[in-house]
Design an enzyme around this catalytic site. Structure first.
Site, short mmCIF file in Angstrom:
data_model
loop_
_atom_site.label_atom_id
_atom_site.label_comp_id
_atom_site.label_asym_id
_atom_site.label_seq_id
_atom_site.Cartn_x
_atom_site.Cartn_y
_atom_site.Cartn_z
N HIS A 230 -29.43 -12.06 23.80
CA HIS A 230 -29.50 -12.82 25.04
C HIS A 230 -30.50 -12.14 25.97
CE1 HIS A 230 -26.03 -14.83 23.44
NE2 HIS A 230 -25.99 -15.65 24.47
N ALA B 233 -21.03 -20.59 30.73
CA ALA B 233 -21.62 -19.97 29.54
C ALA B 233 -23.14 -19.92 29.64
CB ALA B 233 -21.19 -20.73 28.29
N HIS B 234 -23.76 -19.33 28.62
CA HIS B 234 -25.20 -19.06 28.68
C HIS B 234 -26.05 -20.32 28.79
CE1 HIS B 234 -24.86 -18.89 24.00
NE2 HIS B 234 -25.04 -20.13 24.39
N ASN B 235 -27.14 -20.20 29.55
CA ASN B 235 -28.19 -21.21 29.72
C ASN B 235 -27.79 -22.40 30.58
OD1 ASN B 235 -29.65 -19.63 27.90
ND2 ASN B 235 -29.18 -20.93 26.15
N SER C 144 -25.73 -24.27 27.68
CA SER C 144 -26.96 -25.09 27.73
C SER C 144 -26.76 -26.49 28.27
CB SER C 144 -27.61 -25.17 26.32
OG SER C 144 -27.90 -23.88 25.84
#
Length: 326
Positions: free
Chosen positions: A206, A247-249, A267
């Site tokens: 990441h 969460a990520h993005n 995402s």
């Protein structure tokens, strides 16, 4: 560079990249130098990107990357200026190549460079509680507060007039002005990105960061993961209730209100002025428009256009939900 805090080992010759990642060089690519790995939209000349799903067909057809990791079935969508690298599993190959450029991004061990704030210059400029640890490459603006037992690890920027609660951990983040982060939050750790394997799950590096814009509030016990190949962003004047997971993005717009225990998979993109009730779940890779209202306990599994009101699982138009549940 998406993350100013991780060292990029580029430029690296494309044939060296493929050899190191155990990817067959089908097209005999030779010594072109590649400077970075980025997503389809952010990639530019001399970058490498990846394309694994037709959901990203529009971005793939206009990418400015020099090379793209993709499948044989999708390679014809790329522009002529972007050379395909055909593989069986795009995401695993992308993870291996990202690790080549950013070897330090794969782990999230504790920061060994932290020291007690009383031994640093922040002792005289920041109002703080007991047992505060800070790392290297830290910037903290004026009129900031930091509560007890909080750790600001290396590579964090905090703006003016910010309040950081007790028992908070922050790393790999840029926090703008007038932001409140309440007790027990974890900001900037790596996301839940890995590929299952029968013998050893493969972790995805990441290399993104967390950006929290001006005038935001992050409720107690919330977690915001840093991005993988792009950044996780919380827009201006957005308020998160307690125990929210981003969460990520994910890209959260301006003036959003997100109630307790809401969870976001990776995402997804939220527009501005979105309101989400408690314990709702938002699946990954979705687009939620502006001025959307999502009822508590809902499960969102597809895109929602602007100015919609939805509820239920799967989330559907609020009027239909009420009619079906009288």
């Amino acid at each position: 560079m998406i993350n100013p805090f991780f060292k990029n080992r580029g430029p690296i010759k494309i044939n060296e990249i493929l050899n190191s990642a155990n990817i067959t060089n089908k097209f005999d690519y030779t010594d072109t130098k590649i400077f970075d790995v980025k997503d389809l939209i952010l990639a530019s000349n001399n970058d490498i990107t990846f394309f694994h799903s037709k959901n990203y067909e529009n971005a793939a057809s206009t990418t400015k990357a020099t090379y793209c990791i993709t499948t044989k079935q999708l390679s014809n969508i790329l522009p002529k200026s972007c050379k395909p690298i055909e593989v069986d599993n795009v995401l695993i190959s992308t993870a291996m190549i990202t690790k080549i450029f950013y070897p330090d991004a794969i782990t999230d061990d504790f920061d060994p460079q932290t020291e007690n704030i009383e031994k640093t210059s922040f002792h005289n400029t920041v109002k703080h509680g007991q047992n505060i640890l800070v790392g290297k490459n830290i910037k903290i603006g004026i009129n900031c507060l930091i509560g007890h037992n909080t750790i600001i690890e290396s590579n964090v920027t905090i703006g003016d007039n910010c309040s950081i609660g007790s028992n908070v951990i922050i790393r790999n983040s840029i926090i703008k002005n007038n932001v409140s982060i309440l007790d027990g939050c974890v900001i900037g750790k790596k996301g839940f990105g890995f590929f299952p394997n029968n013998t050893l799950n493969i972790r995805y590096p990441h290399i993104g960061i967390v950006i929290i814009e001006d005038n935001c509030e992050i409720g107690c016990g919330s977690t915001i993961d840093r991005g993988s190949l792009s950044n996780t962003i919380i827009g201006k004047n957005t308020f998160l209730d307690n125990q929210v997971h981003i969460a990520h993005n994910n890209k959260i717009g301006k003036n959003c209100i997100i109630a307790g225990q809401v969870g976001f998979a990776g995402s997804s993109t939220l527009g501005n002025n979105v309101m989400i009730g408690g314990q709702a779940g938002i699946s990954g890779h979705l687009k939620i428009g502006n001025n959307v209202q999502i009822g508590g306990g809902s499960g969102v599994i597809k895109n929602i256009p602007s100015d919609s009101k939805v509820m239920g699982y799967p989330a559907k138009d609020l009027k239909k939900f009420i009619k079906n549940n009288k």
